[in-house]
Design a protein around this motif. Structure first.
Motif, PDB file in Angstrom:
ATOM      1  N   ALA A 103     -37.768  -8.797  -2.704  1.00  0.00           N
ATOM      2  CA  ALA A 103     -36.848  -8.587  -2.092  1.00  0.00           C
ATOM      3  C   ALA A 103     -36.514  -9.650  -1.014  1.00  0.00           C
ATOM      4  N   LEU A 104     -37.330 -10.494  -0.522  1.00  0.00           N
ATOM      5  CA  LEU A 104     -37.113 -11.622   0.402  1.00  0.00           C
ATOM      6  C   LEU A 104     -36.158 -12.414   0.321  1.00  0.00           C
ATOM      7  N   PRO A 105     -35.898 -13.070  -0.759  1.00  0.00           N
ATOM      8  CA  PRO A 105     -34.771 -13.637  -1.133  1.00  0.00           C
ATOM      9  C   PRO A 105     -33.765 -13.104  -1.937  1.00  0.00           C
ATOM     10  N   VAL A 106     -33.799 -11.818  -2.447  1.00  0.00           N
ATOM     11  CA  VAL A 106     -32.939 -11.183  -3.100  1.00  0.00           C
ATOM     12  C   VAL A 106     -31.763 -10.512  -2.448  1.00  0.00           C
ATOM     13  N   VAL A 107     -32.443  -9.896  -1.403  1.00  0.00           N
ATOM     14  CA  VAL A 107     -31.503  -9.135  -0.303  1.00  0.00           C
ATOM     15  C   VAL A 107     -30.325  -9.865   0.210  1.00  0.00           C
ATOM     16  N   PRO A 206     -27.523  -1.327   7.470  1.00  0.00           N
ATOM     17  CA  PRO A 206     -28.178  -2.544   7.127  1.00  0.00           C
ATOM     18  C   PRO A 206     -28.436  -3.118   5.927  1.00  0.00           C
ATOM     19  N   ILE A 207     -27.671  -3.953   5.475  1.00  0.00           N
ATOM     20  CA  ILE A 207     -27.646  -4.202   3.830  1.00  0.00           C
ATOM     21  C   ILE A 207     -29.270  -4.810   3.533  1.00  0.00           C
ATOM     22  N   ALA A 208     -29.720  -5.616   4.274  1.00  0.00           N
ATOM     23  CA  ALA A 208     -30.936  -6.064   3.631  1.00  0.00           C
ATOM     24  C   ALA A 208     -32.119  -5.034   3.818  1.00  0.00           C
TER      25      ALA A 208
END
Length: 327
Positions: A103-107, A206-208
Motif C-alpha cells: 500500500a505504501l506506493p500503491v495508495v 483521506p484517500i491514502a
C-alpha cells in the motif's frame, strides 16, 4: 426495499442451512474436498472484491497475499512448532502486513501503475519463496505441514467431515465481516473514493488511509484462507502464485459480480466444480481454463454486473408481480 431485503435475508438463511447439511447427505470425500476448495476460493474472491470492486483498487497482488498466508502458516507451524490454529491466524496477519507494504506506493498511484506495482510484488514474493529453498522447499514445495486438531478428534480419518465445517465456518465469518465492512461508514467512504475521488477528498475522506485499510482488511481474510489451505492440504507449493490461480480467482470475482460479496462466493462454488470436473476429463486438463474464460465472457456480455445482479433482479420482479396477483 424492505421486501427485497427480506427476500435476500431468507435466501441467505436457506443457503446457510443447506451448507450445514451438505456433509450429512454427501459422503464422498472427493465431493467434500471440492466444497472445501470452493469455500477457500470463495473467501479469496470475496475479499478481493473488497479492494477491487468496492475500493476500485486494481490490486493484482491479492493472490500473493494468499500465498503469503500459505507460507507464513506452513513455516510457523512446521519450523517453529506453533499450534496450527494460531498459525492460521498468523497467516492472516502476515498477509495484512504484506498488504501494508504494498500500500505504501500503491495508495498514491492510479490506473495501470497500480497494476504494474502489485503484479511486480506478486512476482517478487514468488521468487523469494523459490530462492529460500532451505526453508520453503523451493520449487518442490513444503510437505508434511502439521494439521489442526481437537481433543479426541482426528481430522485425518473422518473423510473430510471436520475440515468441511471449519472451512464453512471461515466462509460464514468472512462473509459476515465483509458485509459489515461494506455497509459501515468505511465502506461508504471507499465507494465514494471509487466513484468520484476528487469530490470524496473535498469532503474530507483521506484517500491514502482508506485505501490502506481496504487493502489490509481484504488481505487478512485472504491470508486466513491461505493458512487453512496449507493446513488442510498439508502442502505449500509455489503454484499458488501461478497465473492460472490468479485468472481463476479473478474470473470468480468478475463472473459473480464486483461490488457484491455474495456474487463471488456463488461463482467460486460453480467455477470450482466446473474447473475440477473438466480437469478429470482426458486431454482436457489445460483446456478447462479456456472454457472458464469463455464462460466469463458470456456472463459479462449478458450480465455486465455479474451473476450477483441476477438474484436481486429476480426478487424485485417477483415483488412487483405480487400486488397485481392480490388484486
Amino acid at each position: 426495499m424492505a421486501a427485497l431485503h427480506n427476500g435476500k435475508t431468507g435466501l441467505v438463511g436457506v443457503l446457510v442451512v443447506a451448507g450445514l447439511l451438505v456433509p450429512v447427505f454427501v459422503h464422498d470425500s472427493y465431493l467434500r474436498h471440492l466444497f472445501i476448495i470452493s469455500f477457500v476460493y470463495g473467501i479469496v474472491a470475496a475479499s478481493w472484491d473488497l479492494s477491487l470492486g468496492y475500493a476500485g483498487i486494481f490490486n493484482f497482488a491479492h493472490v500473493a497475499f494468499f500465498g503469503v498466508g500459505v507460507y507464513a502458516t506452513g513455516l510457523t507451524a512446521k519450523l517453529l512448532g506453533l499450534d496450527p490454529w494460531f498459525a492460521m491466524l498468523f497467516g492472516g496477519f502476515a498477509a495484512s502486513a504484506a498488504a501494508a507494504i504494498v500500500a505504501l506506493p500503491v495508495v498514491r498511484l492510479q490506473g495501470v501503475y497500480v497494476v504494474l506495482v502489485t503484479f511486480a510484488f506478486s512476482q517478487l514474493v514468488m521468487q523469494l519463496v523459490i530462492n529460500q529453498s532451505n526453508y520453503t522447499g523451493g520449487t518442490q514445495g513444503m510437505v508434511r505441514v502439521p494439521t489442526i486438531w481437537l481433543p479426541g478428534y482426528n481430522f485425518l480419518r473422518d473423510y473430510k467431515f471436520g475440515y468441511y465445517y471449519v472451512a464453512f465456518a471461515l466462509l460464514v465469518i468472512t462473509t459476515v465481516c465483509l458485509r459489515w465492512l461494506v455497509r459501515s461508514d468505511f465502506g461508504l467512504s471507499i465507494r465514494a473514493l471509487r466513484d468520484n475521488e476528487d469530490y470524496a477528498v473535498s469532503r474530507g475522506i483521506p484517500i491514502a488511509w482508506q485505501r490502506l485499510k481496504a487493502l489490509v482488511a481484504s488481505a487478512f481474510f485472504t491470508g486466513l484462507a491461505g493458512g487453512f489451505y496449507v493446513i488442510y492440504l498439508r502442502v505449500a507449493s509455489p503454484e499458488v502464485f501461478d497465473f492460472s490461480t490468479v485468472s481463476l480467482i479473478l474470473s470468480m470475482v468478475l463472473v459473480g459480480g464486483t461490488s457484491s460479496i455474495y456474487g463471488p462466493l456463488f461463482a467460486a462454488l460453480f467455477l470450482t466444480f466446473v474447473s475440477e470436473g473438466l480437469a478429470n476429463i482426458n486431454n482436457f486438463a489445460e483446456g478447462r481454463f479456456m472454457l472458464v474464460a469463455v464462460a466469463m465472457i458470456v456472463v459479462l456480455v449478458f450480465l455486465p454486473k455479474g451473476l450477483g445482479s441476477a438474484v436481486p433482479a429476480l426478487l424485485e420482479r417477483r415483488r412487483q408481480k405480487t400486488p397485481s396477483r392480490q388484486k
